[in-house]
Scaffold this motif. Sequence first.
Motif, PDB file in Angstrom:
ATOM      1  N   SER A  37    -140.897  59.406  29.074  1.00 22.86           N
ATOM      2  CA  SER A  37    -139.560  60.001  29.164  1.00 22.86           C
ATOM      3  C   SER A  37    -138.682  59.220  30.132  1.00 22.86           C
ATOM      4  O   SER A  37    -137.484  59.056  29.893  1.00 22.86           O
ATOM      5  CB  SER A  37    -139.640  61.466  29.578  1.00 22.86           C
ATOM      6  OG  SER A  37    -140.146  61.589  30.886  1.00 22.86           O
ATOM      7  N   TYR A  38    -139.249  58.718  31.208  1.00 20.00           N
ATOM      8  CA  TYR A  38    -138.476  57.910  32.147  1.00 20.00           C
ATOM      9  C   TYR A  38    -138.031  56.611  31.479  1.00 20.00           C
ATOM     10  O   TYR A  38    -136.894  56.183  31.632  1.00 20.00           O
ATOM     11  CB  TYR A  38    -139.308  57.601  33.393  1.00 20.00           C
ATOM     12  CG  TYR A  38    -138.544  56.797  34.415  1.00 20.00           C
ATOM     13  CD1 TYR A  38    -137.676  57.435  35.295  1.00 20.00           C
ATOM     14  CD2 TYR A  38    -138.686  55.412  34.498  1.00 20.00           C
ATOM     15  CE1 TYR A  38    -136.968  56.709  36.232  1.00 20.00           C
ATOM     16  CE2 TYR A  38    -137.973  54.681  35.422  1.00 20.00           C
ATOM     17  CZ  TYR A  38    -137.116  55.339  36.295  1.00 20.00           C
ATOM     18  OH  TYR A  38    -136.410  54.618  37.202  1.00 20.00           O
ATOM     19  N   GLY A  39    -138.918  55.998  30.730  1.00 19.39           N
ATOM     20  CA  GLY A  39    -138.571  54.756  30.037  1.00 19.39           C
ATOM     21  C   GLY A  39    -137.486  54.962  28.996  1.00 19.39           C
ATOM     22  O   GLY A  39    -136.557  54.159  28.883  1.00 19.39           O
ATOM     23  N   VAL A  40    -137.562  56.046  28.238  1.00 15.10           N
ATOM     24  CA  VAL A  40    -136.534  56.337  27.236  1.00 15.10           C
ATOM     25  C   VAL A  40    -135.210  56.617  27.925  1.00 15.10           C
ATOM     26  O   VAL A  40    -134.154  56.131  27.499  1.00 15.10           O
ATOM     27  CB  VAL A  40    -136.965  57.528  26.348  1.00 15.10           C
ATOM     28  CG1 VAL A  40    -135.812  58.033  25.501  1.00 15.10           C
ATOM     29  CG2 VAL A  40    -138.125  57.128  25.463  1.00 15.10           C
ATOM     30  N   GLY A  41    -135.220  57.371  29.004  1.00 12.95           N
ATOM     31  CA  GLY A  41    -133.996  57.664  29.738  1.00 12.95           C
ATOM     32  C   GLY A  41    -133.374  56.414  30.336  1.00 12.95           C
ATOM     33  O   GLY A  41    -132.155  56.252  30.334  1.00 12.95           O
ATOM     34  N   ALA A  42    -134.191  55.522  30.834  1.00 16.19           N
ATOM     35  CA  ALA A  42    -133.671  54.276  31.405  1.00 16.19           C
ATOM     36  C   ALA A  42    -133.111  53.368  30.315  1.00 16.19           C
ATOM     37  O   ALA A  42    -132.140  52.647  30.538  1.00 16.19           O
ATOM     38  CB  ALA A  42    -134.770  53.565  32.179  1.00 16.19           C
ATOM     39  N   ALA A  43    -133.695  53.412  29.129  1.00 13.53           N
ATOM     40  CA  ALA A  43    -133.230  52.553  28.036  1.00 13.53           C
ATOM     41  C   ALA A  43    -131.897  53.025  27.473  1.00 13.53           C
ATOM     42  O   ALA A  43    -131.034  52.218  27.146  1.00 13.53           O
ATOM     43  CB  ALA A  43    -134.272  52.510  26.922  1.00 13.53           C
ATOM     44  N   TYR A  44    -131.702  54.338  27.381  1.00 19.22           N
ATOM     45  CA  TYR A  44    -130.486  54.872  26.779  1.00 19.22           C
ATOM     46  C   TYR A  44    -129.370  55.105  27.781  1.00 19.22           C
ATOM     47  O   TYR A  44    -128.231  55.255  27.398  1.00 19.22           O
ATOM     48  CB  TYR A  44    -130.786  56.171  26.025  1.00 19.22           C
ATOM     49  CG  TYR A  44    -131.422  55.904  24.700  1.00 19.22           C
ATOM     50  CD1 TYR A  44    -130.661  55.536  23.609  1.00 19.22           C
ATOM     51  CD2 TYR A  44    -132.793  55.995  24.545  1.00 19.22           C
ATOM     52  CE1 TYR A  44    -131.248  55.271  22.389  1.00 19.22           C
ATOM     53  CE2 TYR A  44    -133.397  55.733  23.326  1.00 19.22           C
ATOM     54  CZ  TYR A  44    -132.610  55.373  22.258  1.00 19.22           C
ATOM     55  OH  TYR A  44    -133.209  55.111  21.053  1.00 19.22           O
ATOM     56  N   GLY A  45    -129.685  55.189  29.051  1.00 20.33           N
ATOM     57  CA  GLY A  45    -128.658  55.366  30.067  1.00 20.33           C
ATOM     58  C   GLY A  45    -128.155  56.789  30.153  1.00 20.33           C
ATOM     59  O   GLY A  45    -128.747  57.711  29.600  1.00 20.33           O
ATOM     60  N   PRO A  46    -127.029  56.983  30.847  1.00 15.08           N
ATOM     61  CA  PRO A  46    -126.503  58.335  31.030  1.00 15.08           C
ATOM     62  C   PRO A  46    -126.021  58.937  29.720  1.00 15.08           C
ATOM     63  O   PRO A  46    -125.540  58.228  28.843  1.00 15.08           O
ATOM     64  CB  PRO A  46    -125.340  58.144  32.008  1.00 15.08           C
ATOM     65  CG  PRO A  46    -124.983  56.713  31.921  1.00 15.08           C
ATOM     66  CD  PRO A  46    -126.224  55.975  31.517  1.00 15.08           C
ATOM     67  N   VAL A  47    -126.145  60.243  29.599  1.00 16.12           N
ATOM     68  CA  VAL A  47    -125.765  60.911  28.358  1.00 16.12           C
ATOM     69  C   VAL A  47    -124.362  61.481  28.414  1.00 16.12           C
ATOM     70  O   VAL A  47    -123.760  61.729  27.384  1.00 16.12           O
ATOM     71  CB  VAL A  47    -126.758  62.039  28.009  1.00 16.12           C
ATOM     72  CG1 VAL A  47    -128.104  61.461  27.684  1.00 16.12           C
ATOM     73  CG2 VAL A  47    -126.848  63.044  29.122  1.00 16.12           C
ATOM     74  N   ALA A  48    -123.833  61.728  29.595  1.00 15.95           N
ATOM     75  CA  ALA A  48    -122.499  62.306  29.714  1.00 15.95           C
ATOM     76  C   ALA A  48    -121.467  61.187  29.882  1.00 15.95           C
ATOM     77  O   ALA A  48    -121.718  60.218  30.589  1.00 15.95           O
ATOM     78  CB  ALA A  48    -122.438  63.245  30.907  1.00 15.95           C
ATOM     79  N   PRO A  49    -120.310  61.306  29.237  1.00 19.37           N
ATOM     80  CA  PRO A  49    -119.287  60.283  29.401  1.00 19.37           C
ATOM     81  C   PRO A  49    -118.779  60.257  30.839  1.00 19.37           C
ATOM     82  O   PRO A  49    -118.612  61.286  31.469  1.00 19.37           O
ATOM     83  CB  PRO A  49    -118.172  60.718  28.446  1.00 19.37           C
ATOM     84  CG  PRO A  49    -118.552  62.023  27.901  1.00 19.37           C
ATOM     85  CD  PRO A  49    -119.921  62.358  28.329  1.00 19.37           C
ATOM     86  N   GLY A  50    -118.581  59.079  31.339  1.00 14.24           N
ATOM     87  CA  GLY A  50    -118.059  58.916  32.687  1.00 14.24           C
ATOM     88  C   GLY A  50    -119.106  58.930  33.778  1.00 14.24           C
ATOM     89  O   GLY A  50    -118.783  58.769  34.945  1.00 14.24           O
ATOM     90  N   MET A  51    -120.375  59.120  33.434  1.00 13.41           N
ATOM     91  CA  MET A  51    -121.418  59.084  34.458  1.00 13.41           C
ATOM     92  C   MET A  51    -121.733  57.640  34.789  1.00 13.41           C
ATOM     93  O   MET A  51    -121.866  56.805  33.910  1.00 13.41           O
ATOM     94  CB  MET A  51    -122.691  59.771  33.971  1.00 13.41           C
ATOM     95  CG  MET A  51    -122.654  61.263  34.059  1.00 13.41           C
ATOM     96  SD  MET A  51    -124.232  62.000  33.629  1.00 13.41           S
ATOM     97  CE  MET A  51    -125.191  61.645  35.058  1.00 13.41           C
TER      98      MET A  51
END
Length: 80
Positions: A37-51
């Motif tokens: 999950s950490y790897g997927v989150g790091a690959a896709y980046g922030p999910v909210a605009p402007g973060m």
Amino acid sequence: MDESRQPAGAGAVLRKRVPPPALCGFLLLLALMFAVSYGVGAAYGPVAPGMHGTRTGSGGGGTVPHSDSGGMGGMSGMHG
């Protein structure tokens, strides 16, 4: 003689201190899921605009939006 008794010694003490295999498997699965999950989150980046990521150095320079509804847009009719 009672064969159900375990012999006293280092082997018996070691068997008592080793956690059950199911617990070891669960902890391994938990660590694997966290890593994926950490790897997927790091690959896709922030999910909210402007973060944006945290910055180090001089000042933030960013602005924080403010509203009377506590930062929840579209909730202006909800007054207590």
